[in-house]
Design a protein around this motif. Structure first.
Motif, PDB file in Angstrom:
ATOM      1  N   CYS A  52       0.823  -1.341   0.010  1.00 42.68           N
ATOM      2  CA  CYS A  52       0.135   0.038   0.201  1.00 42.68           C
ATOM      3  C   CYS A  52       0.657   1.253  -0.155  1.00 42.68           C
ATOM      4  O   CYS A  52       0.314   2.334   0.262  1.00 42.68           O
ATOM      5  N   PRO A  54       2.211   3.227  -2.592  1.00 43.92           N
ATOM      6  CA  PRO A  54       1.491   4.401  -3.288  1.00 43.92           C
ATOM      7  C   PRO A  54       0.554   4.974  -2.839  1.00 43.92           C
ATOM      8  O   PRO A  54       0.304   6.354  -2.712  1.00 43.92           O
ATOM      9  N   ALA A  55      -0.446   4.453  -2.068  1.00 42.92           N
ATOM     10  CA  ALA A  55      -1.491   4.874  -1.508  1.00 42.92           C
ATOM     11  C   ALA A  55      -1.357   5.451  -0.363  1.00 42.92           C
ATOM     12  O   ALA A  55      -1.919   6.627   0.033  1.00 42.92           O
ATOM     13  N   VAL A  58      -0.176   9.293  -1.229  1.00 41.28           N
ATOM     14  CA  VAL A  58      -0.983  10.309  -1.621  1.00 41.28           C
ATOM     15  C   VAL A  58      -1.181  11.561  -0.587  1.00 41.28           C
ATOM     16  O   VAL A  58      -0.987  12.557  -1.298  1.00 41.28           O
ATOM     17  N   PRO A 126       1.099  -7.141  -7.007  1.00 45.42           N
ATOM     18  CA  PRO A 126       1.232  -5.983  -7.696  1.00 45.42           C
ATOM     19  C   PRO A 126       0.968  -4.622  -6.460  1.00 45.42           C
ATOM     20  O   PRO A 126       0.014  -5.084  -5.618  1.00 45.42           O
ATOM     21  N   ARG A 127       1.426  -3.543  -6.629  1.00 48.19           N
ATOM     22  CA  ARG A 127       1.207  -2.652  -5.592  1.00 48.19           C
ATOM     23  C   ARG A 127      -0.375  -2.035  -5.783  1.00 48.19           C
ATOM     24  O   ARG A 127      -0.543  -1.770  -7.116  1.00 48.19           O
ATOM     25  N   LEU A 128      -0.768  -1.625  -4.805  1.00 45.64           N
ATOM     26  CA  LEU A 128      -2.116  -0.600  -4.784  1.00 45.64           C
ATOM     27  C   LEU A 128      -1.963   0.565  -5.754  1.00 45.64           C
ATOM     28  O   LEU A 128      -0.829   1.325  -5.203  1.00 45.64           O
ATOM     29  N   ARG A 129      -2.745   0.939  -6.341  1.00 43.53           N
ATOM     30  CA  ARG A 129      -2.561   1.983  -7.015  1.00 43.53           C
ATOM     31  C   ARG A 129      -3.297   3.325  -6.063  1.00 43.53           C
ATOM     32  O   ARG A 129      -4.313   2.974  -5.334  1.00 43.53           O
ATOM     33  N   ALA A 130      -2.484   4.481  -6.337  1.00 44.03           N
ATOM     34  CA  ALA A 130      -3.251   5.448  -5.378  1.00 44.03           C
ATOM     35  C   ALA A 130      -4.307   6.197  -6.086  1.00 44.03           C
ATOM     36  O   ALA A 130      -4.477   6.487  -7.239  1.00 44.03           O
ATOM     37  N   SER A 131      -5.270   6.380  -5.176  1.00 47.33           N
ATOM     38  CA  SER A 131      -6.396   7.264  -5.694  1.00 47.33           C
ATOM     39  C   SER A 131      -6.365   8.505  -5.445  1.00 47.33           C
ATOM     40  O   SER A 131      -5.897   8.821  -4.283  1.00 47.33           O
TER      41      SER A 131
END
Length: 143
Positions: A52, A54-55, A58, A126-131
């Motif tokens: 997590c 990248p998330a 943010v 895979p890494r979680l994407r940042a929203s």
């Protein structure tokens, strides 16, 4: 993904496999105890917190208004990730140990093996994407 990112991503699983290999050392060996303790304290949590990452980046930390320390946010974010890794590791150790105790198959080697496999799996996910952050609504307006 750069080679440096790959190395950083593979450090926690490498620590787990190193801790498993250190079980071949004699029981009272300080090297064995150190390898296992360091992995259990930070390895699984570092791999899970990396999922997590990248998330988490943010929303950076906001420092106090009166203190204009330019490095506050960076140091605060590093401390947050470190503590998150330690707490996730402790939680993972407790969860795995509880499951093994409940199934009457508990041993230190099995806990270490299960956590090493969990860490390896988390490192390959895979890494979680940042929203983007949600826009704030004004006071009194409908959501």
């Amino acid at each position: 993904m750069t080679p440096q990112d790959l190395v950083v991503r593979m450090l926690p699983p490498f620590g787990g496999w190193l801790a498993l290999a250190s079980l071949a050392l004699p029981g009272g060996s300080p090297l064995r105890g150190t390898a296992v303790a360091v992995f259990l304290a930070a390895g699984p949590g570092a791999a899970l917190a990396g999922l997590c990452g990248p998330a988490l980046r943010v929303r950076p930390a906001r420092g106090p208004v009166e203190g204009r320390d330019p490095g506050f946010a960076h140091r605060s974010d590093q401390l947050e990730r470190l503590m998150l890794a330690v707490f996730l590791s402790v939680g993972a150790v407790m969860l795995v140990a509880t499951v093994l105790i409940a199934t009457h198959t508990f041993s230190g080697q099995r806990v270490l093996l299960a956590l090493t496999l969990l860490t390896t799996l988390a490192a390959f996910c895979p890494r979680l994407r940042a929203s983007p952050p949600m826009p704030r609504t004004r006071k009194g307006s409908a959501p």
